[in-house]
Design a protein around this motif. Structure first.
Motif, PDB file in Angstrom:
ATOM      1  N   SER A 292      12.826  39.087  41.630  1.00  0.00           N
ATOM      2  CA  SER A 292      12.192  39.752  40.528  1.00  0.00           C
ATOM      3  C   SER A 292      11.203  40.831  40.621  1.00  0.00           C
ATOM      4  O   SER A 292      10.821  41.000  41.713  1.00  0.00           O
ATOM      5  CB  SER A 292      11.477  38.520  39.997  1.00  0.00           C
ATOM      6  OG  SER A 292      10.373  37.881  40.756  1.00  0.00           O
TER       7      SER A 292
ATOM      8  N   SER B 206      15.986  48.796  39.711  1.00  0.00           N
ATOM      9  CA  SER B 206      16.920  47.781  40.337  1.00  0.00           C
ATOM     10  C   SER B 206      16.276  46.721  40.942  1.00  0.00           C
ATOM     11  O   SER B 206      15.083  46.756  41.826  1.00  0.00           O
ATOM     12  CB  SER B 206      17.680  48.408  41.685  1.00  0.00           C
ATOM     13  OG  SER B 206      18.522  47.916  42.076  1.00  0.00           O
TER      14      SER B 206
ATOM     15  N   ASN C 261      16.133  38.421  38.212  1.00  0.00           N
ATOM     16  CA  ASN C 261      17.736  38.612  38.266  1.00  0.00           C
ATOM     17  C   ASN C 261      18.445  37.518  38.904  1.00  0.00           C
ATOM     18  O   ASN C 261      18.142  37.023  39.973  1.00  0.00           O
ATOM     19  CB  ASN C 261      17.703  39.814  39.352  1.00  0.00           C
ATOM     20  CG  ASN C 261      19.474  40.171  39.487  1.00  0.00           C
ATOM     21  OD1 ASN C 261      20.138  39.725  38.993  1.00  0.00           O
ATOM     22  ND2 ASN C 261      19.647  40.862  40.569  1.00  0.00           N
TER      23      ASN C 261
ATOM     24  N   SER D  90      21.063  44.086  40.166  1.00  0.00           N
ATOM     25  CA  SER D  90      21.145  44.363  39.019  1.00  0.00           C
ATOM     26  C   SER D  90      19.873  45.329  38.541  1.00  0.00           C
ATOM     27  O   SER D  90      19.005  45.442  39.130  1.00  0.00           O
ATOM     28  CB  SER D  90      21.009  43.360  37.735  1.00  0.00           C
ATOM     29  OG  SER D  90      22.075  42.458  38.242  1.00  0.00           O
ATOM     30  N   ARG D  91      20.334  46.226  37.445  1.00  0.00           N
ATOM     31  CA  ARG D  91      19.297  47.267  37.225  1.00  0.00           C
ATOM     32  C   ARG D  91      19.010  47.234  35.656  1.00  0.00           C
ATOM     33  O   ARG D  91      20.023  46.650  34.736  1.00  0.00           O
ATOM     34  CB  ARG D  91      19.347  48.557  37.529  1.00  0.00           C
ATOM     35  CG  ARG D  91      20.725  49.141  36.921  1.00  0.00           C
ATOM     36  CD  ARG D  91      21.002  50.540  37.528  1.00  0.00           C
ATOM     37  NE  ARG D  91      21.788  51.302  36.710  1.00  0.00           N
ATOM     38  CZ  ARG D  91      22.257  52.629  36.475  1.00  0.00           C
ATOM     39  NH1 ARG D  91      21.409  53.527  37.343  1.00  0.00           N
ATOM     40  NH2 ARG D  91      23.111  53.133  35.878  1.00  0.00           N
TER      41      ARG D  91
ATOM     42  N   PRO E  95      21.988  37.347  33.566  1.00  0.00           N
ATOM     43  CA  PRO E  95      21.801  38.154  34.684  1.00  0.00           C
ATOM     44  C   PRO E  95      20.286  38.670  34.787  1.00  0.00           C
ATOM     45  O   PRO E  95      19.822  38.365  36.142  1.00  0.00           O
ATOM     46  CB  PRO E  95      22.830  39.006  34.760  1.00  0.00           C
ATOM     47  CG  PRO E  95      23.799  38.575  33.819  1.00  0.00           C
ATOM     48  CD  PRO E  95      23.223  37.523  32.941  1.00  0.00           C
ATOM     49  N   LEU E  96      19.854  39.195  33.796  1.00  0.00           N
ATOM     50  CA  LEU E  96      18.517  39.475  33.963  1.00  0.00           C
ATOM     51  C   LEU E  96      17.735  39.026  32.607  1.00  0.00           C
ATOM     52  O   LEU E  96      18.267  38.972  31.671  1.00  0.00           O
ATOM     53  CB  LEU E  96      18.565  41.101  33.718  1.00  0.00           C
ATOM     54  CG  LEU E  96      19.036  42.002  34.865  1.00  0.00           C
ATOM     55  CD1 LEU E  96      18.749  43.367  34.617  1.00  0.00           C
ATOM     56  CD2 LEU E  96      18.229  41.746  36.103  1.00  0.00           C
TER      57      LEU E  96
END
Length: 209
Positions: A167, A161, A108, A114-115, A83-84
């Motif tokens: 990105s 975030s 991401n 996402s963070r 995810p990241l």
């Protein structure tokens, strides 16, 4: 006749006293045997209880590992992007002892925002030791940057975030935190334990005078 009885009386008393002592000794011996038997039984019960507890703990650990493995197999597909994902890149064509500019990009790949925690990342470029910098002989460059004292858990402002399939990128100077000499270096990102960012690539640079 009376005289004979009187003469034997001390012996009878001694026999009675000896008999009483023998009975006491026998009772003491019986008690000691009973105590020893109880002690052995208690030790045996203790050993059995410890064995059962150990078996229960080991069985629980195996079940947890099997469950975690099954969950990972279901949720993470081989070769699927995380995810990241972090990526190191070159931000200059030449590098000097006081200027080694690199880029740090976080992608991401998820369908939702996402963070990640910016602690121990180049998004806080002058705090923390989040890189491993080694020369061709495997010697690590001396770290001269500042180490930060963190308060856990990280506050909300410590997170960045990223929108879905987007990105964020920053450029930083490695030479500001590490003492570099002329030569080739391999640089790796090692701050994933705090930031949660994994999958960063190694990058190689050649430092000139």
């Amino acid at each position: 006749m009376f005289g004979n009885k009187g003469a034997n009386l001390p012996f009878k008393i001694a026999d009675i006293a000896l008999s009483i002592k023998i009975r006491k000794i026998k009772r003491t011996k019986d008690r000691l045997i009973t105590y020893i038997s109880l002690y052995r039984r208690m030790n045996m019960m203790r050993y059995i209880c410890l064995s059962l507890i150990s078996m229960a703990v080991l069985s629980g650990g195996c079940l947890n590992r099997k469950h975690a493995g099954a969950l990972n197999e279901k949720t993470v597909e081989p070769g699927a992007p995380r995810p990241l994902e972090a990526h190191l890149g070159l931000a200059a064509k030449t590098f000097k002892k006081d200027s080694v500019l690199l880029s740090f990009t976080v992608y991401n790949h998820a369908d939702t925002a996402s963070r990640f925690c910016k602690w121990e990342t180049p998004f806080e470029p002058h705090l923390g030791k989040y890189l491993e910098v080694k020369d061709e002989q495997g010697n690590e460059a001396a770290f001269k940057g500042a180490m930060a004292r963190r308060v856990m858990p990280p506050p909300p402002e410590s997170y960045i975030s990223i929108p879905p399939h987007d990105s964020v990128k920053t450029v930083f100077n490695v030479a500001r935190n590490y003492s570099l000499a002329k030569g080739r270096y391999t640089i790796s990102y090692t701050g994933e334990g705090v930031s949660g960012l994994k999958g960063a690539n190694d990058i190689r640079v050649e430092v000139t005078d």
